[in-house]
Motif scaffolding. Sequence first.
Motif, PDB file in Angstrom:
ATOM      1  N   THR A  76       0.849  -1.204   0.000  1.00  0.00           N
ATOM      2  CA  THR A  76       0.000   0.000   0.000  1.00  0.00           C
ATOM      3  C   THR A  76       0.876   1.242   0.000  1.00  0.00           C
ATOM      4  OG1 THR A  76      -0.089   0.115   2.420  1.00  0.00           O
ATOM      5  CG2 THR A  76      -1.767  -1.249   1.309  1.00  0.00           C
ATOM      6  N   ASP A 117      -8.086   2.799  -9.293  1.00  0.00           N
ATOM      7  CA  ASP A 117      -8.824   2.686  -8.033  1.00  0.00           C
ATOM      8  C   ASP A 117      -8.443   3.894  -7.190  1.00  0.00           C
ATOM      9  OD1 ASP A 117      -9.933   0.349  -8.838  1.00  0.00           O
ATOM     10  OD2 ASP A 117      -8.656  -0.956  -7.625  1.00  0.00           O
ATOM     11  N   ALA A 119      -9.336   6.407  -3.993  1.00  0.00           N
ATOM     12  CA  ALA A 119     -10.080   6.533  -2.739  1.00  0.00           C
ATOM     13  C   ALA A 119     -10.417   7.993  -2.480  1.00  0.00           C
ATOM     14  CB  ALA A 119      -9.270   5.953  -1.577  1.00  0.00           C
ATOM     15  N   LYS A 121     -10.721  11.252  -0.312  1.00  0.00           N
ATOM     16  CA  LYS A 121     -10.154  11.927   0.849  1.00  0.00           C
ATOM     17  C   LYS A 121     -10.648  13.371   0.843  1.00  0.00           C
ATOM     18  CE  LYS A 121      -7.481   8.689   2.624  1.00  0.00           C
ATOM     19  NZ  LYS A 121      -7.638   8.179   4.001  1.00  0.00           N
ATOM     20  N   GLU A 173     -14.645   8.762   3.959  1.00  0.00           N
ATOM     21  CA  GLU A 173     -13.265   8.693   3.485  1.00  0.00           C
ATOM     22  C   GLU A 173     -12.819   7.235   3.358  1.00  0.00           C
ATOM     23  OE1 GLU A 173     -10.581  10.938   5.845  1.00  0.00           O
ATOM     24  OE2 GLU A 173     -10.860  12.767   4.680  1.00  0.00           O
ATOM     25  N   GLY A 174     -12.112   6.952   2.285  1.00  0.00           N
ATOM     26  CA  GLY A 174     -11.659   5.587   2.036  1.00  0.00           C
ATOM     27  C   GLY A 174     -12.532   4.841   1.046  1.00  0.00           C
ATOM     28  N   ARG A 175     -13.732   5.355   0.830  1.00  0.00           N
ATOM     29  CA  ARG A 175     -14.581   4.731  -0.197  1.00  0.00           C
ATOM     30  C   ARG A 175     -14.068   5.136  -1.586  1.00  0.00           C
ATOM     31  NH1 ARG A 175     -20.906   5.166   1.326  1.00  0.00           N
ATOM     32  NH2 ARG A 175     -20.921   3.769  -0.504  1.00  0.00           N
ATOM     33  N   TYR A 176     -14.351   4.303  -2.571  1.00  0.00           N
ATOM     34  CA  TYR A 176     -13.750   4.499  -3.897  1.00  0.00           C
ATOM     35  C   TYR A 176     -14.678   5.268  -4.837  1.00  0.00           C
ATOM     36  CZ  TYR A 176      -9.912   1.359  -2.771  1.00  0.00           C
ATOM     37  OH  TYR A 176      -8.791   0.796  -2.196  1.00  0.00           O
ATOM     38  N   TYR A 177     -14.052   6.073  -5.677  1.00  0.00           N
ATOM     39  CA  TYR A 177     -14.763   6.710  -6.773  1.00  0.00           C
ATOM     40  C   TYR A 177     -15.158   5.651  -7.815  1.00  0.00           C
ATOM     41  CZ  TYR A 177     -13.183  11.423  -5.343  1.00  0.00           C
ATOM     42  OH  TYR A 177     -12.952  12.599  -4.667  1.00  0.00           O
ATOM     43  N   GLU A 215      -6.447  10.212  -4.393  1.00  0.00           N
ATOM     44  CA  GLU A 215      -5.507   9.271  -3.791  1.00  0.00           C
ATOM     45  C   GLU A 215      -5.625   7.924  -4.513  1.00  0.00           C
ATOM     46  OE1 GLU A 215      -5.045   7.155   0.503  1.00  0.00           O
ATOM     47  OE2 GLU A 215      -5.023   9.347   0.522  1.00  0.00           O
ATOM     48  N   LYS A 217      -5.046   4.272  -5.269  1.00  0.00           N
ATOM     49  CA  LYS A 217      -4.687   3.098  -4.485  1.00  0.00           C
ATOM     50  C   LYS A 217      -4.093   1.982  -5.345  1.00  0.00           C
ATOM     51  CE  LYS A 217      -6.101   4.417  -0.360  1.00  0.00           C
ATOM     52  NZ  LYS A 217      -5.160   4.543   0.787  1.00  0.00           N
TER      53      LYS A 217
END
Length: 541
Positions: A76, A117, A119, A121, A173-177, A215, A217
Amino acid sequence: MAGAIIENMSTKKLVIVGVILLLFQAVAFMVGGLIAPSTTTPVQYLATKCVDTTKLRQEAKWFMPWGPNQCDKIRTFDEAMAKKIEANNIVFAVHIPLPNKEMSPWFQFMLVILQFDIAFKMFNQIEEGAMATIDVGLAYRDDTVSEWTEMAHSFEQRKLNCNFTAAKTFENEGRYYECDPLPFMEVGSVAHKYYLLNIRLPVNERKKVNVGIGEIKDIRLVSIHQNGGFTKVWFAMKTFLTPSILIIMIWYWRRISLMRRPPVLLEKVILALGISMTFINIPVEWFSVGFNWTWMLLFGDIRQGIFYSMLLSFWIIFCGEHLMDQTERNRFSVYWKQVGPIVFGSFCLFIFDMCERGVQLTNPFYSIWASDVGTELAMAFIIVAGICACLYFLFLCFMVFQVFRNISGKRTSLPAMSKARRLHYEGLIFRFKFLMLVTLTCAAMTVIFFIISQVNEGHWHWGEHTVQVNSAFFTGIYGMWNLYVFAIMFLYAPSHKRYGDDQSTGDTGANSGEDIQLTTTITHVDGPTEIYKMTGKGAQE
């Protein structure tokens, strides 16, 4: 009274020929549906994050995601931050194909689609109109121990089209577009066993490079190639059909050459149609299995474009020659208003193809879909092409309707003939109408195939649902074109048989008088068939 085979061959023999052609058409569909696998295969890859520890990149270094010489990996970006690894030192590596597999020249081409992918923020959101700058290199080798050889290297930009469906809050936050897939690479031949992609996302805040792209991933790729099994079936069909069309074409033109009159326009156009069919049939693709010919995709498009132009022009002239009066017939210049737009449209197709696949000969990462202008232009082109194809079909239907109306006007002459003579011409009219309906069916299938092919080629770029074109449709339509061209050249070839040879001498005088009545529009040259003579403005009048 000499004529073409379509009018002089007995009904029984014509039915036998029609059944044989229909059986071959069924075989063409079954070959694709039962023998050939699906046309293409998609394979998904997840890029491995490699760490580039070299300070000076004086020569190309290739990073392998697995194997004995695999790179130093991180899982990561949080791990990278903990190890103080900068973004410019991270290389996304993808090996094509997957472990323990090989690529093959039978795959013909390789199309690669990229998807990020990203995320969400709160303090690193995707800006409006964000552009991702990609430093990408492609290498190949043919065994597992050799050094990688660079095939291409480029700096590309791709516009991010992402949507965040949830509320933009700290809780999410942390969920993906949800991001659309991006066109990434297209190679016109698969001549090597192994390929390696190294992708960098260089960051330069001062120049605003890769700033405001969220961001990232992971990077996912989808590699699409033609199935080797389908390629073999396709090559086998071409190899079988090439001599078939070539032989019937030589036979057809030999019969035309034996006539004491010069060939009329319709006969010349039928020959040109046979030549264009032979050109698209010649299986030069066999050489692509042994040679690295990256231009085969472009060459295939050019061949298909020439055939499309000739086929569409033939249908216009085929119907038009049965509509024109005698002074206008047999002159190509009278069709410039109909054939001109077809040639212009084909030229536009060629320019559009050169703008993408022509450039890809030197840079496989180039895509006309990468920019807003290119995407809008390509979308508009596909939509306009589909509309024009539909309008062409409607215009062809109108021309066929006019031909049928002219023939119906001529039927008023039939009751004055003897019974045998009347039945003969009623049979000719039925045969010609049936051939025109077959022509319309072939035209409709061609237009549908053209539209679906254009949509299917662009579906990855749009991010829409796939329009599935299976193998049976490809082989069936290809077989239909060959059978149609074969049938036209066979049926319109001059017949050695003369109708009336078996008639009694007492009926000859009456028949001759009826001949004169039916061919009053013929002046300096006979047409290829009696229907050709019967139709037209002058004949109807």
